[in-house]
Write a protein that holds these residues in place. Sequence first.
Motif, PDB file in Angstrom:
ATOM      1  N   VAL A 257       0.965  -1.303   0.088  1.00 16.99           N
ATOM      2  CA  VAL A 257      -0.068   0.087   0.157  1.00 16.99           C
ATOM      3  C   VAL A 257       1.000   1.158   0.066  1.00 16.99           C
ATOM      4  O   VAL A 257       0.629   2.123  -0.717  1.00 16.99           O
ATOM      5  CB  VAL A 257      -0.830  -0.126   1.082  1.00 16.99           C
ATOM      6  N   CYS A 258       1.994   1.332   0.873  1.00 17.78           N
ATOM      7  CA  CYS A 258       2.878   2.588   0.829  1.00 17.78           C
ATOM      8  C   CYS A 258       3.575   2.646  -0.521  1.00 17.78           C
ATOM      9  O   CYS A 258       3.592   3.682  -0.789  1.00 17.78           O
ATOM     10  CB  CYS A 258       3.860   2.347   2.062  1.00 17.78           C
ATOM     11  N   PHE A 259       3.945   1.455  -1.057  1.00 18.77           N
ATOM     12  CA  PHE A 259       4.570   1.763  -2.448  1.00 18.77           C
ATOM     13  C   PHE A 259       3.609   2.108  -3.501  1.00 18.77           C
ATOM     14  O   PHE A 259       4.089   3.064  -4.282  1.00 18.77           O
ATOM     15  CB  PHE A 259       5.150   0.357  -2.952  1.00 18.77           C
ATOM     16  N   ALA A 260       2.490   1.800  -3.226  1.00 17.17           N
ATOM     17  CA  ALA A 260       0.954   2.321  -4.378  1.00 17.17           C
ATOM     18  C   ALA A 260       1.050   3.842  -3.980  1.00 17.17           C
ATOM     19  O   ALA A 260       0.736   4.559  -4.941  1.00 17.17           O
ATOM     20  CB  ALA A 260       0.072   1.367  -4.205  1.00 17.17           C
ATOM     21  N   LEU A 261       0.996   4.132  -2.913  1.00 13.72           N
ATOM     22  CA  LEU A 261       0.811   5.673  -2.633  1.00 13.72           C
ATOM     23  C   LEU A 261       1.994   6.407  -3.121  1.00 13.72           C
ATOM     24  O   LEU A 261       1.779   7.366  -3.712  1.00 13.72           O
ATOM     25  CB  LEU A 261       0.596   5.665  -1.080  1.00 13.72           C
ATOM     26  N   ALA A 262       3.109   5.978  -2.726  1.00 15.54           N
ATOM     27  CA  ALA A 262       4.413   6.770  -3.590  1.00 15.54           C
ATOM     28  C   ALA A 262       4.381   6.883  -4.883  1.00 15.54           C
ATOM     29  O   ALA A 262       4.594   7.883  -5.389  1.00 15.54           O
ATOM     30  CB  ALA A 262       5.501   6.182  -3.010  1.00 15.54           C
ATOM     31  N   ALA A 263       3.979   5.588  -5.858  1.00 20.26           N
ATOM     32  CA  ALA A 263       4.084   5.857  -6.982  1.00 20.26           C
ATOM     33  C   ALA A 263       2.842   6.666  -7.659  1.00 20.26           C
ATOM     34  O   ALA A 263       3.003   7.308  -8.454  1.00 20.26           O
ATOM     35  CB  ALA A 263       3.449   4.268  -7.654  1.00 20.26           C
ATOM     36  N   ILE A 264       1.710   6.683  -7.119  1.00 21.53           N
ATOM     37  CA  ILE A 264       0.509   7.882  -7.320  1.00 21.53           C
ATOM     38  C   ILE A 264       0.939   9.067  -7.256  1.00 21.53           C
ATOM     39  O   ILE A 264       0.813  10.038  -7.873  1.00 21.53           O
ATOM     40  CB  ILE A 264      -0.615   7.400  -6.343  1.00 21.53           C
ATOM     41  N   VAL A 265       1.478   9.254  -6.078  1.00 28.77           N
ATOM     42  CA  VAL A 265       2.257  11.005  -5.737  1.00 28.77           C
ATOM     43  C   VAL A 265       3.141  11.280  -6.824  1.00 28.77           C
ATOM     44  O   VAL A 265       3.234  12.479  -7.344  1.00 28.77           O
ATOM     45  CB  VAL A 265       2.804  10.805  -4.250  1.00 28.77           C
ATOM     46  N   VAL A 266       4.200  10.141  -7.141  1.00 26.59           N
ATOM     47  CA  VAL A 266       5.274  10.696  -8.368  1.00 26.59           C
ATOM     48  C   VAL A 266       4.301  10.656  -9.501  1.00 26.59           C
ATOM     49  O   VAL A 266       4.672  11.657 -10.397  1.00 26.59           O
ATOM     50  CB  VAL A 266       5.981   9.543  -8.497  1.00 26.59           C
ATOM     51  N   ARG A 267       3.452  10.106  -9.925  1.00 26.26           N
ATOM     52  CA  ARG A 267       2.610  10.112 -11.288  1.00 26.26           C
ATOM     53  C   ARG A 267       2.182  11.438 -11.384  1.00 26.26           C
ATOM     54  O   ARG A 267       1.846  12.010 -12.333  1.00 26.26           O
ATOM     55  CB  ARG A 267       1.852   8.896 -11.103  1.00 26.26           C
ATOM     56  N   MET A 268       1.411  11.780 -10.105  1.00 30.27           N
ATOM     57  CA  MET A 268       0.710  13.075 -10.420  1.00 30.27           C
ATOM     58  C   MET A 268       1.755  14.314 -10.390  1.00 30.27           C
ATOM     59  O   MET A 268       1.000  15.604 -10.638  1.00 30.27           O
ATOM     60  CB  MET A 268      -0.301  13.203  -9.014  1.00 30.27           C
ATOM     61  N   GLY A 269       2.545  14.125 -10.345  1.00 28.93           N
ATOM     62  CA  GLY A 269       3.704  15.449 -10.390  1.00 28.93           C
ATOM     63  C   GLY A 269       3.938  16.327  -9.077  1.00 28.93           C
ATOM     64  O   GLY A 269       4.473  17.482  -9.281  1.00 28.93           O
ATOM     65  N   ASP A 270       3.423  15.873  -8.008  1.00 22.17           N
ATOM     66  CA  ASP A 270       3.096  16.417  -6.810  1.00 22.17           C
ATOM     67  C   ASP A 270       4.865  16.471  -6.125  1.00 22.17           C
ATOM     68  O   ASP A 270       5.080  17.352  -5.627  1.00 22.17           O
ATOM     69  CB  ASP A 270       2.278  16.135  -5.733  1.00 22.17           C
ATOM     70  N   TYR A 271       5.830  15.396  -6.791  1.00 21.70           N
ATOM     71  CA  TYR A 271       6.841  15.629  -6.068  1.00 21.70           C
ATOM     72  C   TYR A 271       7.980  15.422  -7.239  1.00 21.70           C
ATOM     73  O   TYR A 271       7.921  14.491  -8.176  1.00 21.70           O
ATOM     74  CB  TYR A 271       7.097  14.340  -5.039  1.00 21.70           C
ATOM     75  N   ILE A 272       8.894  16.326  -7.468  1.00 20.36           N
ATOM     76  CA  ILE A 272       9.775  16.237  -8.452  1.00 20.36           C
ATOM     77  C   ILE A 272      11.101  16.310  -7.851  1.00 20.36           C
ATOM     78  O   ILE A 272      11.281  16.942  -6.684  1.00 20.36           O
ATOM     79  CB  ILE A 272       9.695  17.293  -9.485  1.00 20.36           C
ATOM     80  N   GLU A 273      12.013  15.662  -8.095  1.00 11.56           N
ATOM     81  CA  GLU A 273      13.454  15.508  -7.778  1.00 11.56           C
ATOM     82  C   GLU A 273      14.138  16.803  -8.121  1.00 11.56           C
ATOM     83  O   GLU A 273      13.917  17.313  -9.269  1.00 11.56           O
ATOM     84  CB  GLU A 273      14.129  14.336  -8.172  1.00 11.56           C
ATOM     85  N   PHE A 274      14.816  17.108  -7.218  1.00 12.68           N
ATOM     86  CA  PHE A 274      15.678  18.810  -7.652  1.00 12.68           C
ATOM     87  C   PHE A 274      17.164  18.365  -7.977  1.00 12.68           C
ATOM     88  O   PHE A 274      17.641  17.374  -7.632  1.00 12.68           O
ATOM     89  CB  PHE A 274      15.635  19.359  -6.303  1.00 12.68           C
ATOM     90  N   GLY A 275      17.669  19.293  -8.681  1.00 10.45           N
ATOM     91  CA  GLY A 275      18.913  19.437  -9.020  1.00 10.45           C
ATOM     92  C   GLY A 275      19.226  18.366 -10.298  1.00 10.45           C
ATOM     93  O   GLY A 275      18.457  17.513 -10.615  1.00 10.45           O
ATOM     94  N   GLY A 276      20.368  18.463 -11.041  1.00  7.96           N
ATOM     95  CA  GLY A 276      20.597  17.663 -12.038  1.00  7.96           C
ATOM     96  C   GLY A 276      20.079  18.332 -13.343  1.00  7.96           C
ATOM     97  O   GLY A 276      19.243  19.255 -13.494  1.00  7.96           O
ATOM     98  N   GLU A 277      20.586  18.168 -14.533  1.00  3.80           N
ATOM     99  CA  GLU A 277      20.138  18.659 -15.826  1.00  3.80           C
ATOM    100  C   GLU A 277      19.005  17.903 -16.267  1.00  3.80           C
ATOM    101  O   GLU A 277      18.668  16.553 -16.221  1.00  3.80           O
ATOM    102  CB  GLU A 277      21.567  18.507 -16.879  1.00  3.80           C
ATOM    103  N   GLY A 278      18.277  18.712 -16.884  1.00  2.50           N
ATOM    104  CA  GLY A 278      16.885  18.092 -17.603  1.00  2.50           C
ATOM    105  C   GLY A 278      15.766  17.779 -16.459  1.00  2.50           C
ATOM    106  O   GLY A 278      14.882  17.201 -16.960  1.00  2.50           O
ATOM    107  N   LYS A 279      16.071  18.054 -15.363  1.00  2.00           N
ATOM    108  CA  LYS A 279      15.079  17.923 -14.389  1.00  2.00           C
ATOM    109  C   LYS A 279      14.288  19.082 -13.756  1.00  2.00           C
ATOM    110  O   LYS A 279      14.817  20.201 -13.842  1.00  2.00           O
ATOM    111  CB  LYS A 279      15.593  17.319 -12.828  1.00  2.00           C
ATOM    112  N   GLY A 280      12.999  19.039 -13.723  1.00  2.00           N
ATOM    113  CA  GLY A 280      12.375  20.118 -13.564  1.00  2.00           C
ATOM    114  C   GLY A 280      12.480  20.582 -11.886  1.00  2.00           C
ATOM    115  O   GLY A 280      13.081  19.899 -11.056  1.00  2.00           O
ATOM    116  N   GLN A 281      11.658  21.756 -11.670  1.00  2.86           N
ATOM    117  CA  GLN A 281      11.600  22.218 -10.405  1.00  2.86           C
ATOM    118  C   GLN A 281      10.121  22.308  -9.745  1.00  2.86           C
ATOM    119  O   GLN A 281       9.076  22.410 -10.704  1.00  2.86           O
ATOM    120  CB  GLN A 281      12.158  23.570 -10.385  1.00  2.86           C
ATOM    121  N   LEU A 282      10.154  22.333  -8.699  1.00  3.32           N
ATOM    122  CA  LEU A 282       8.753  22.282  -7.780  1.00  3.32           C
ATOM    123  C   LEU A 282       8.383  23.883  -7.886  1.00  3.32           C
ATOM    124  O   LEU A 282       9.039  24.671  -7.325  1.00  3.32           O
ATOM    125  CB  LEU A 282       8.625  21.823  -6.790  1.00  3.32           C
ATOM    126  N   THR A 283       7.133  24.291  -8.224  1.00  2.00           N
ATOM    127  CA  THR A 283       6.633  25.730  -8.294  1.00  2.00           C
ATOM    128  C   THR A 283       5.213  25.690  -7.700  1.00  2.00           C
ATOM    129  O   THR A 283       4.430  24.672  -7.860  1.00  2.00           O
ATOM    130  CB  THR A 283       6.370  25.993  -9.827  1.00  2.00           C
TER     131      THR A 283
END
Length: 264
Positions: A30-56
């Motif tokens: 269940v925890c893994f499924a919730l984490a995947a949903i959050v990442v899928r929805m774009g609420d969480y984006i990793e910072f740093g690195g080339e080609g990676k977005g930013q959280l606005t």
Amino acid sequence: MNVEAQPFAPSRYGASKRDRPRAIVLAAAVCFALAAIVVRMGDYIEFGGEGKGQLTAVNLSQDKGEEKKAERKQPEKKKAVAQKQPVQPQPEPVRQAVKIPPRVIVPTESPTLPPGFIVMSRKDFAAADIGKMAKAAPPAAGGAGDSGSGGASAGVGEGPGGAVLYAAQWYREPRDAELAPYLPAGRAPGSWAMIACRTIQDYHVEDCRELGESPPGSGLARALRQAAWQFLVRPPRVDGKPQLGTWVRIRFDFRQPAKDSDGR
């Protein structure tokens, strides 16, 4: 009384030992499924690195105070942009050059007049108007084309404007061919005409005016005036000097042409 302690008995509401691993695996899924949903929805984006977005984070509900501040900042931004733009210098108006008229040099010395030139004032010219002249009685008939002697004659008041009118003396009498184009046809015997002219250089005359004619209305005086540009008259002399610009009286008697010996 001694009570013997009984061993701990598991409750019926507790999980059995066999079900615990199954529950742990299910919770992890269940925890893994919730984490995947959050990442899928774009609420969480990793910072740093080339080609990676930013959280606005976007706040759609602004207070009224913040809106007024934004409106106040817009004119200030416009002023700052206007100040940064370079000011173009305005072209100066073209001044048209004023044309200065050329300087007129007035001669200080009097002009050199020809010998015998008579200087007349404005009053003298006004007095020379023939319309103000009084008609004089025609003198006695003289010779053909002769008005008398060439000396001074007549008194003041007989010429145009009261000027002295001298009797003319021919330098050369006009020829018939010079008068014929101007004379009217059918002249009566004994007709005559008289004009007044001003003497100029080379024995010529100018400014001629009609004085009288006979018979009246015959047009002989007009014809004589029109042909006067061909006349050659000696100017009057005073103390032996010719007086150019003086008035002379020219009388011309017209005679019938002489007939041939055959009567023609």
